[in-house]
Each structure stands twice: as C-alpha cells, then as structure tokens.
Design a protein around this motif. Structure first.
Motif, mmCIF file in Angstrom:
data_model
loop_
_atom_site.group_PDB
_atom_site.id
_atom_site.type_symbol
_atom_site.label_atom_id
_atom_site.label_comp_id
_atom_site.label_asym_id
_atom_site.label_seq_id
_atom_site.Cartn_x
_atom_site.Cartn_y
_atom_site.Cartn_z
ATOM 1 N N LEU A 166 -2.147 11.731 11.351
ATOM 2 C CA LEU A 166 -1.812 10.676 10.398
ATOM 3 C C LEU A 166 -2.934 10.528 9.389
ATOM 4 C CD1 LEU A 166 0.424 8.344 10.075
ATOM 5 C CD2 LEU A 166 -1.385 6.861 10.976
ATOM 6 N N VAL A 167 -2.584 10.374 8.102
ATOM 7 C CA VAL A 167 -3.567 10.181 7.038
ATOM 8 C C VAL A 167 -3.259 8.881 6.307
ATOM 9 C CG1 VAL A 167 -4.472 11.065 4.854
ATOM 10 C CG2 VAL A 167 -3.996 12.649 6.726
ATOM 11 N N HIS A 215 0.833 -1.199 0.000
ATOM 12 C CA HIS A 215 0.000 0.000 0.000
ATOM 13 C C HIS A 215 0.871 1.254 0.000
ATOM 14 C CE1 HIS A 215 -4.259 1.067 0.378
ATOM 15 N NE2 HIS A 215 -3.826 2.187 0.934
ATOM 16 N N LEU A 216 0.276 2.374 -0.415
ATOM 17 C CA LEU A 216 0.989 3.645 -0.385
ATOM 18 C C LEU A 216 1.222 4.070 1.061
ATOM 19 C CD1 LEU A 216 -0.957 5.450 -3.240
ATOM 20 C CD2 LEU A 216 1.396 4.609 -3.341
ATOM 21 N N PRO A 217 2.363 4.684 1.370
ATOM 22 C CA PRO A 217 2.705 5.011 2.757
ATOM 23 C C PRO A 217 1.804 6.101 3.336
ATOM 24 C CG PRO A 217 4.278 6.012 1.263
ATOM 25 C CD PRO A 217 3.421 5.106 0.422
ATOM 26 N N PRO A 218 1.536 6.051 4.647
ATOM 27 C CA PRO A 218 0.739 7.099 5.280
ATOM 28 C C PRO A 218 1.450 8.450 5.221
ATOM 29 C CG PRO A 218 1.015 5.181 6.730
ATOM 30 C CD PRO A 218 1.979 5.022 5.601
ATOM 31 N N VAL A 219 0.669 9.512 5.399
ATOM 32 C CA VAL A 219 1.219 10.858 5.501
ATOM 33 C C VAL A 219 1.170 11.265 6.968
ATOM 34 C CG1 VAL A 219 1.060 13.257 4.759
ATOM 35 C CG2 VAL A 219 0.391 11.420 3.192
ATOM 36 N N LEU A 267 -10.365 7.091 2.776
ATOM 37 C CA LEU A 267 -9.480 8.033 3.446
ATOM 38 C C LEU A 267 -9.777 8.037 4.942
ATOM 39 C CD1 LEU A 267 -7.620 10.663 3.450
ATOM 40 C CD2 LEU A 267 -9.723 11.935 2.926
ATOM 41 N N VAL A 268 -8.741 7.973 5.766
ATOM 42 C CA VAL A 268 -8.891 8.053 7.218
ATOM 43 C C VAL A 268 -7.850 9.049 7.754
ATOM 44 C CG1 VAL A 268 -8.820 6.851 9.422
ATOM 45 C CG2 VAL A 268 -9.642 5.665 7.402
ATOM 46 N N ALA A 269 -8.281 9.940 8.622
ATOM 47 C CA ALA A 269 -7.365 10.884 9.271
ATOM 48 C C ALA A 269 -7.490 10.714 10.786
ATOM 49 C CB ALA A 269 -7.697 12.319 8.874
ATOM 50 N N LEU A 270 -6.346 10.661 11.461
ATOM 51 C CA LEU A 270 -6.280 10.445 12.910
ATOM 52 C C LEU A 270 -5.376 11.511 13.521
ATOM 53 C CD1 LEU A 270 -6.434 8.568 15.541
ATOM 54 C CD2 LEU A 270 -4.366 7.498 14.596
#
Length: 400
Positions: free
Chosen positions: A340-341, A295-299, A394-397
């Motif tokens: 974190l995204v 998977h693509l890395p988190p931001v 999409l998830v943002a924490l």
C-alpha cells in the motif's frame, strides 16, 4: 534651510545604509539605528512597536529613551491611540498634544512628551509595525523629517521581516523534524518505508505522515496535508497529528477518528483545512480499514497484478464542519505480498501537467516490492532532478 534639510536626508541615508549594520543581529541593529535616529532628528525618544501574530496589537520591541516601554511589554490596540492610528491608516501621524485623549500608553505623557511623530513600518507590502519619535519640547516636524523617519522605518521593517523569515524557517524545520516519526515501527511480517521532502523555496510545510502502534496488534498509518505552508501550517499540522493520535487510542474505526479530528479542527483551528488519509492495519486478520478526508486515494499493489487506486469513498476535508452527512470507512484485504502507498498531492501535481497524468505515472511505477526500494523508485520517477513545487510526503507498507 533647504540645504540643511537635504543634509538631513543624506545623513539618514548614510545611517541606514551603513555596511556595518549587516554584521549585527536584529537586537544590535535596532539599538544602533534607534540611537542614531534620536540624534539625527534631535528627539528625546524613539520607539519601535511590532505587530503581533494576531495583527490586533502593537507590542513595544525596542526604544532609545524610555526603556520602560519594552520592560513593561507595552501593548497598543491597532486603531486606538496614536500608534494604533498610524498602523491602521498606514500613513504618518503627528500630534502636538500628548495625554490620555490621544495616546494609549501613559508612560509617554508621564515622561512629559509634548509632540509625537509616527510612521508605519512596511516590508513586502506587509505591515510590520510602527516607529515613532517624541520630544518634550514643543515643535513641528517638517516634511523632510517625516521623510527621514520613513527611511528609517523602511530599513527597520526589512530587518524585522528578514529576521522573522529566517526564524520561522528554522523553527518550522525543527518542528517538522520533531513531528515526523524518527523511525518506523519494526514488526514481524510487515515492512515500512517513508519519505518527506519540502517544496522548492520552503523549508517546511503542512504535509505529514505518521505510523504508530495501537492496542490489539494493530497499526495506524496516516498521511495528511494542511492547507498553507511555512511555520503556521507546520504548527497546525503538529496539533492535528497529536489530536489524531489521541483519538486513535479511543476509537478503533478510522472514520470516527477523522470525525473527531474534523470537530476539533472546525472548532479550534479557525480558517484551517486539511486533507487526511487514515488507515488501521489489523495484523492478525490481514485486513485494513481506511477513511479518507479529501485526500487522494491510496495505491494498492497485489502480487501478480497491476497496481490500482484503492476503491475508497473520499469524504470532505477536515475543517469547516464540511462532513455533515458523516464519514465513511472501507475494509481492504492485505494478503501476503500486498503493498500500500499513501502520498500527498505534491508527489503527483505539476503546473505543466494534468493531475490525472501524474496519478497514472505514480500508479504505473508502484509494484509489490520492497518498500524502501519502491520509495526510491517513486521519488526518482515522480520528482527526479526537478524540485517539487509543493511538499511531498510518502509512506509505503507491505505485508511480507
């Protein structure tokens, strides 16, 4: 004779193009068209057998004449018997000797059928099933009768195809809705927000996100993408999601969880692959352990700093036993204010731009701010007024 045959074609065309058919559901359309076909071709029976999901058997779906075929759930292996030959060859087949040597279904010879004509049902280049007619009196079906049955088969195939697409879209949308979290965990000191949007031309796909509580003041966060789209991808996604949740209760390290998920997918989900990012947030230590499978890395965004892609190793996707050397996990600090995204590739991939450009656009819009406002800003920037070609999850924490 030629005039009669020409008349047959026109009568069949009138029957299959009757405007009143569009107001009927699939069952009603099958009932009307099969009865009309039996009368027009002067036969004793007309039967529709549809190809099953595994594309290995034909299953009796509707009939005018011998209702037992449907009641008893007659199944004919593709390639065997009369109907199986029609399906395998993709061409009309006519036989003038009906018994156990030519037909799989004993009901046909038990009812005294002497001749059978079958043609494939094909829609959008895809085999849908077989329609066949039979008579208890000896006869030879003419080329015009074969062509007439082909017209019927084409109309039936398109009706079944459209009904399936409509049903699959509805079922997939309901499945997707049932599997996405109805609400995100509400926990003191942490804020969450998420988005899911299906790609253009599809009501659902294999993308998913998940957030769940774990023992020991921990929280699991998942982002995933099953290769493919539609109902099949959504079904596989549902199974992987459920399996990951179960493994998460037994294995604290995300790398171990993805290893187990890989084994499960490789063994049971044949010809399926998925990319997954799984993170476990320890709220007491303000640390996160994350493992990434293709998977693509988190931001990651920290207060006072520009957002950056998390420095995590990317292991092979889940499925096909690709991670022969094992899977790796990485620990990341999440101090107060950290955000974190996690996202799927539909957010950053576009046909008219390089993937790196899409990733850089995403990185540039991520800041350590309110997750709900940030999700809205990300979607406005990355999707805007153009529908995404692929699903977007999409998830943002944020550690508040």
């Amino acid at each position: 004779m030629a005039r009669q045959e020409s008349s047959l074609r026109w009568r069949v065309l009138d029957a299959v193009t009757d405007a009143s058919l569009k107001d009927l559901g699939l069952d009603g359309l099958l009932e009307v068209l099969l009865e009309r076909t039996r009368e027009l071709l002067d036969t004793d029976t007309v039967t529709v057998l549809l190809l099953d999901r595994g594309a290995t058997h034909l299953v009796a779906r509707a009939t005018a004449g011998f209702q037992e075929e449907v009641f008893q759930g007659v199944r004919v292996p593709v390639g065997k018997g009369f109907a199986g030959r029609v399906a395998q060859s993709g061409n009309p087949v006519q036989i003038e000797h009906v018994d156990e040597s030519t037909v799989v279904n004993p009901l046909l010879w038990e009812h005294g059928l002497r001749v059978l004509l079958g043609v494939p049902m094909i829609a959008e280049g895809e085999l849908i099933g077989v329609v066949h007619v039979g008579s208890t009196t000896a006869r030879r079906f003419s080329e015009e009768e074969v062509d007439a049955l082909r017209l019927v088969a084409d109309r039936l195939a398109m009706a079944v195809y459209v009904d399936r697409m409509r049903s699959e879209r509805t079922a997939a949308a309901l499945l997707q809705e049932s599997l996405l979290p109805p609400s995100l965990p509400s926990t003191r000191g942490w804020e969450l927000a998420a988005r899911y949007v299906p790609g253009a031309g599809s009501s659902v796909g294999g993308d998913w996100y998940d957030v769940f509580e774990l023992p020991g003041d921990r929280m699991g966060v998942v982002i995933g993408d099953v290769v493919g789209s539609g109902l099949r991808a959504a079904v596989v996604m549902g199974r992987l999601r459920s399996a990951l949740r179960a493994y998460a209760l037994d294995y604290p390290d995300p790398a171990d969880v993805l290893a187990k998920l890989d084994r499960k997918a490789s063994h049971f989900e044949h010809d399926t692959m998925a990319t997954v990012g799984y993170a476990v947030v320890d709220r007491a230590s303000h640390r996160m352990r994350v493992s990434v499978a293709g998977h693509l890395p988190p931001v990651l965004a920290l207060p006072g700093h520009a957002a950056a892609f998390a420095d995590v190793p990317v292991d092979p996707p889940v499925g096909f036993d690709l991670a022969t050397s094992g899977r790796r996990g990485t620990d990341i600090d999440l101090p107060p204010g950290a955000l974190l995204v996690l996202y799927t590739d539909g957010l950053v991939e576009r046909r008219d731009q390089d993937l790196d450009a899409g990733l850089e656009r995403l990185r540039g819009v991520v800041t350590a701010t309110d997750p709900e406002a940030l999700c809205a800003q990300i979607m406005a920037t990355m999707v805007g007024d153009r529908p995404a070609a692929d699903d977007v999850a999409l998830v943002a924490l944020r550690h508040r």
